[in-house]
Design a protein around this motif. Sequence first.
Motif, PDB file in Angstrom:
ATOM      1  N   THR A 393       0.813  -1.220   0.000  1.00 49.48           N
ATOM      2  CA  THR A 393       0.000   0.000   0.000  1.00 49.48           C
ATOM      3  C   THR A 393       0.844   1.267   0.000  1.00 49.48           C
ATOM      4  O   THR A 393       0.313   2.361   0.243  1.00 49.48           O
ATOM      5  N   ASP A 394       2.157   1.127  -0.239  1.00 45.16           N
ATOM      6  CA  ASP A 394       3.066   2.291  -0.178  1.00 45.16           C
ATOM      7  C   ASP A 394       2.953   2.998   1.160  1.00 45.16           C
ATOM      8  O   ASP A 394       2.807   4.231   1.238  1.00 45.16           O
ATOM      9  N   GLY A 395       2.985   2.176   2.222  1.00 45.08           N
ATOM     10  CA  GLY A 395       2.927   2.762   3.559  1.00 45.08           C
ATOM     11  C   GLY A 395       1.553   3.259   3.934  1.00 45.08           C
ATOM     12  O   GLY A 395       1.419   4.235   4.677  1.00 45.08           O
ATOM     13  N   VAL A 399      -3.116   7.907  -1.300  1.00 47.46           N
ATOM     14  CA  VAL A 399      -3.395   7.607  -2.708  1.00 47.46           C
ATOM     15  C   VAL A 399      -4.113   6.274  -2.841  1.00 47.46           C
ATOM     16  O   VAL A 399      -4.963   6.089  -3.715  1.00 47.46           O
ATOM     17  N   ASN A 400      -3.800   5.331  -1.960  1.00 46.46           N
ATOM     18  CA  ASN A 400      -4.384   3.992  -2.024  1.00 46.46           C
ATOM     19  C   ASN A 400      -5.600   3.826  -1.124  1.00 46.46           C
ATOM     20  O   ASN A 400      -6.131   2.720  -1.003  1.00 46.46           O
ATOM     21  N   TYR A 411      -7.791   0.045   2.163  1.00 48.22           N
ATOM     22  CA  TYR A 411      -6.756   0.454   1.224  1.00 48.22           C
ATOM     23  C   TYR A 411      -6.671  -0.541   0.060  1.00 48.22           C
ATOM     24  O   TYR A 411      -6.917  -1.733   0.226  1.00 48.22           O
ATOM     25  N   ARG A 412      -6.310  -0.022  -1.100  1.00 48.11           N
ATOM     26  CA  ARG A 412      -5.983  -0.870  -2.239  1.00 48.11           C
ATOM     27  C   ARG A 412      -4.501  -1.207  -2.170  1.00 48.11           C
ATOM     28  O   ARG A 412      -3.663  -0.342  -1.904  1.00 48.11           O
ATOM     29  N   GLY A 413      -4.173  -2.469  -2.398  1.00 48.10           N
ATOM     30  CA  GLY A 413      -2.781  -2.880  -2.333  1.00 48.10           C
ATOM     31  C   GLY A 413      -2.435  -3.831  -3.463  1.00 48.10           C
ATOM     32  O   GLY A 413      -3.305  -4.517  -3.998  1.00 48.10           O
ATOM     33  N   VAL A 414      -1.160  -3.857  -3.822  1.00 39.63           N
ATOM     34  CA  VAL A 414      -0.669  -4.766  -4.861  1.00 39.63           C
ATOM     35  C   VAL A 414       0.484  -5.567  -4.273  1.00 39.63           C
ATOM     36  O   VAL A 414       1.506  -4.999  -3.870  1.00 39.63           O
ATOM     37  N   LEU A 415       0.312  -6.896  -4.204  1.00 38.34           N
ATOM     38  CA  LEU A 415       1.361  -7.759  -3.684  1.00 38.34           C
ATOM     39  C   LEU A 415       2.485  -7.896  -4.708  1.00 38.34           C
ATOM     40  O   LEU A 415       2.340  -7.525  -5.880  1.00 38.34           O
ATOM     41  N   HIS A 416       3.600  -8.466  -4.278  1.00 35.62           N
ATOM     42  CA  HIS A 416       4.766  -8.582  -5.156  1.00 35.62           C
ATOM     43  C   HIS A 416       4.457  -9.418  -6.392  1.00 35.62           C
ATOM     44  O   HIS A 416       5.030  -9.194  -7.458  1.00 35.62           O
ATOM     45  N   GLY A 417       3.531 -10.368  -6.270  1.00 35.65           N
ATOM     46  CA  GLY A 417       3.164 -11.187  -7.415  1.00 35.65           C
ATOM     47  C   GLY A 417       2.232 -10.499  -8.383  1.00 35.65           C
ATOM     48  O   GLY A 417       1.873 -11.070  -9.419  1.00 35.65           O
ATOM     49  N   GLY A 418       1.788  -9.277  -8.061  1.00 36.61           N
ATOM     50  CA  GLY A 418       0.893  -8.530  -8.942  1.00 36.61           C
ATOM     51  C   GLY A 418      -0.567  -8.645  -8.587  1.00 36.61           C
ATOM     52  O   GLY A 418      -1.412  -7.997  -9.213  1.00 36.61           O
ATOM     53  N   THR A 419      -0.922  -9.457  -7.577  1.00 33.66           N
ATOM     54  CA  THR A 419      -2.319  -9.608  -7.176  1.00 33.66           C
ATOM     55  C   THR A 419      -2.800  -8.346  -6.464  1.00 33.66           C
ATOM     56  O   THR A 419      -2.156  -7.851  -5.530  1.00 33.66           O
ATOM     57  N   VAL A 420      -3.956  -7.831  -6.906  1.00 39.54           N
ATOM     58  CA  VAL A 420      -4.543  -6.637  -6.291  1.00 39.54           C
ATOM     59  C   VAL A 420      -5.461  -7.083  -5.145  1.00 39.54           C
ATOM     60  O   VAL A 420      -6.290  -7.980  -5.316  1.00 39.54           O
ATOM     61  N   PRO A 472     -10.413  -9.691  -1.265  1.00 38.17           N
ATOM     62  CA  PRO A 472     -10.254  -9.446  -2.703  1.00 38.17           C
ATOM     63  C   PRO A 472     -10.637  -8.007  -3.049  1.00 38.17           C
ATOM     64  O   PRO A 472     -11.543  -7.430  -2.438  1.00 38.17           O
ATOM     65  N   PHE A 473      -9.968  -7.446  -4.014  1.00 38.05           N
ATOM     66  CA  PHE A 473     -10.273  -6.085  -4.454  1.00 38.05           C
ATOM     67  C   PHE A 473     -11.477  -6.100  -5.398  1.00 38.05           C
ATOM     68  O   PHE A 473     -11.562  -6.930  -6.302  1.00 38.05           O
TER      69      PHE A 473
END
Length: 728
Positions: A393-395, A399-400, A411-420, A472-473
Amino acid sequence: MNCTSLQELGVDSNGIGGKIPPIIGNLSSTNLSKLYLNDNEITGTIPHAIGNLPSLTDLCLDNNMLEGPIPLEIFQPGWLTQLVLANNQINGEIPKSIGLAQHLSIMDISYNGLQGTIPETLSNLTKLGYLVLDHNQLSGTIPPGLSCSMILDLSYNKLTGQIPDGVAGLSSLQIYLNLSNNLLEGPIPLEFGNMDKIQALDLSANKLSAAIPAQIKGCAEVEYVNLSRNFLQGALPSSIGALPTSLHVLDVSFNRLTGMIPQSLQASPVLQFANFSYNNFTGEVSSEGAFANLTDDSFLGNPDLCGSILGLAPCSGKHGHFLYIAIIVVVAIAAGLLAMVCVVDHDLMKTRLRLTAPSIQLSHFPTVQGNATGKKESDEHPRISYRQLVDATDGFSEVNLIGKGGYGHVYRGVLHGGTVIAIKVLHQDHAGEVIAGSFERECRVLRSIRHRNLIRVITTCSTPDFKAVVLPFMPNGSLDSLIHGPPCGGKPEGPRQLDLDLLLGIASNVAEGMAYLHHHAPVKVVHCDLKPSNVLLDGDMTAIVSDFGISKLVITGARDPEVGEASTSVCNSITRLLQGSVGYIAPEYGLGGRPSTQGDVYSFGVMLLEMISGKRPTDVISEEGHGLHDWAKKRCLQHDVDAVAERWLPRDPPSVLPFGPPRCEMEVIVVMVMELLELGVACSQLVPSMRPTMDDMAHEIACLRDGTWRKYRATGLKAIDQTKSKKY
């Protein structure tokens, strides 16, 4: 200060603290009409400068920590229609200047510390629909000219004197009158017979005396009557049973009533519950008719009653009476022995619990189909660290941030594997116990259920200082944004607008999910907060019911310490929620009822009517003086259904529409809209027992969608194909 065209300011449910700045009254805009600061952590007093906003219509400051008196100037804006200050720490008296707010239709100052008398100037407000002042310390008498058209609730105060004839004769009152838990005395006025529209009447826990007037039969639509815990005397009038199609609940317990229980009550085809306990009733009671479902609990403390209901003394002489006493003695001895065994067992259980204290662990959750990175999990949800969530979530940057509520941020987040993913982070503040309880309840619910239309937990992250649920987003936002558009008139969150086809799909999705919670899940779940903002839409526009933070788990026939604790917390939470949610909350909660599946059905009905009409429940109350239920029942279904159906006509050119021939479009749409309106009206009835179940609703909506509507769409597609063939 520079927003010269500002019309509406809404920052509710954000956890905002501090005080309301006095400059609120110096805004450049003279058009500010709606101010929503509710469900925050605002302290201090209400600034007098709010009276400087000449166009103010809605002022909602409920569910904060405001204190001090209500400023006199708050009623100066001439167009004020909605004032909600519930669940604060406001004290002092209600200002007499309230009589200036001639357009006020909703006034809720419940759950505060108001003192003094109810000012006579309240009688000047002829447009009041909701007047809710319960759970304060108001004293003195009730103003005789008080008027209201929907709900009048003065319960849990210290009001004295008699019930004024004018209040008792409010023929316009449509939903309920609640004067319970006061110090009112004297007889029940004969004018109650003029309330021919009222649906619920609660005068319990007062000092009312004399007989129940026979004129009560004039309450032709009353469904709930509670006269318990008074000093009422004389016979129960037979006319009370002459309400053949309305009375579902009657409680006259803890009075001094005498004589026989009227046979007319037993013959009622709709009576669901009755309580005659602790009076001086005499005679025989049959177990037939409406009394077939009653037990002896409804007749306790009436030693001269007998009959065929299990637990009552049989009407067969002394031998039967002594046999009954003997049975009671045996049962009492057995119960005593059982109680001793339970005490010993309880002590052993407490010892075991001390050795194995309960905690929320990831391994407690059931297996899911996939984890956050898309890989299969065999035994448990994937573990995720606080650091991973920070990175995703960039801390937890603004924005998220995609949502805020009373219990936390999303918050919206993106894991290292690209999963939202979506991360629901719960607040950690002075209300830490409430937040922790909400987190634990949501975990209990989400680990117990699994359905395509219910939010799926990916995992959780819990430390002493941080609690989050990873979900899930949902790229298409919420149903609330789909119905009403995003806040402040921004761009829609999703690619589609709400049309009749999508409405049917969403209604069916929600009904299926709620039916699973109520009837088919391993543990029955009462959601307690079903509304459009808690229905999310995934990438395929499938509706997903979310936010189980105040849910209630129900285990039939079992006692679970965790569930019991959750139930207590839920009652507290739902009481708090009631104060700020006019519209979606079932009326029985306002009369002291506990959260139930029928309450969820009521919320679903209101939400269905909101989807069809495009109107928020509170807007209908402010504009028309009644709720969505009455709007649909009395206005649309009887007079104006075509006008509602017209808003669902396709706006695209007929040559590219997947609908039937133009001449039959309106006819089919009218039928569909009328069916949906009738379902919404059925769900939002006042008496819980008269509402359908969610299983019924899921079946009915599925029949509409897969029957009438699918056949209509198929006819339209065929017609379009034929048109294209001729053209090319």
